[in-house]
Structures are given as structure tokens and as C-alpha cells.
Design a protein around this motif. Structure first.
Motif, short mmCIF file in Angstrom:
data_model
loop_
_atom_site.label_atom_id
_atom_site.label_comp_id
_atom_site.label_asym_id
_atom_site.label_seq_id
_atom_site.Cartn_x
_atom_site.Cartn_y
_atom_site.Cartn_z
N UNK A 20 0.64 -1.47 -0.24
CA UNK A 20 -0.48 -0.15 0.16
C UNK A 20 0.44 1.18 0.13
N UNK A 21 2.08 1.44 -0.06
CA UNK A 21 2.54 2.00 0.15
C UNK A 21 3.09 3.08 0.71
N UNK A 22 3.11 2.15 1.91
CA UNK A 22 3.11 3.22 3.46
C UNK A 22 4.29 3.23 3.55
N UNK A 23 5.03 2.28 3.51
CA UNK A 23 6.45 2.14 3.98
C UNK A 23 7.61 2.14 2.40
N UNK A 24 8.28 2.41 2.29
CA UNK A 24 8.93 1.44 0.90
C UNK A 24 10.31 0.83 1.45
N UNK A 25 10.48 -0.10 2.68
CA UNK A 25 11.14 -1.36 2.71
C UNK A 25 9.93 -2.41 3.46
#
Length: 68
Positions: A20-25
Motif C-alpha cells: 500500500x506504499x505506506x513504507x518503502x522497504x
């Protein structure tokens, strides 16, 4: 609210945060879970390998994810 359509029976919490693209990695996802910054169905949850299923709601950084 972010709506996430589940493919299969569950998605690990770490993968959901990335998808969900709330974190990058994955590493960043593990850190925010360990720090208690993620809520699972209204409660802070520290389990990195938590299996999120349809009907669950995950909250992080002021955003809610509803899993369908």
C-alpha cells in the motif's frame, strides 16, 4: 481509507504495508511494527508476521487500510 483487495487467504502485515506504499522497504515496515506504530483491528500489534485477512483493518501513520 485505502481499500486493499486480497489475493489468497492472507497477506503478512509487513507485505501489506509495502503493497500500500505506506513504507518503502520491508525493513522500515518491521521497524514501525516493532515501535508499536501499527494498529490491527483497533489495537496496537507488535507481531511482524501477523497474517492479515479479509475484513481486517490496519492503521498506520493516520491512514487506515481495509482488507477485502
Amino acid at each position: 481509507m485505502i481499500e486493499f483487495k486480497l489475493e489468497g487467504g492472507f497477506i503478512p502485515l509487513i507485505q501489506l504495508l509495502k503493497a500500500t506504499n505506506l513504507v518503502q522497504t520491508g525493513g522500515e515496515a518491521q521497524i514501525v511494527v516493532t515501535e508499536g506504530r501499527v494498529k490491527y483491528n483497533g489495537e496496537v500489534d507488535f507481531r511482524k508476521r501477523l497474517k492479515v485477512k479479509a475484513g481486517d483493518i490496519v492503521e498506520f501513520d493516520g491512514k487506515k487500510i481495509r482488507v477485502k
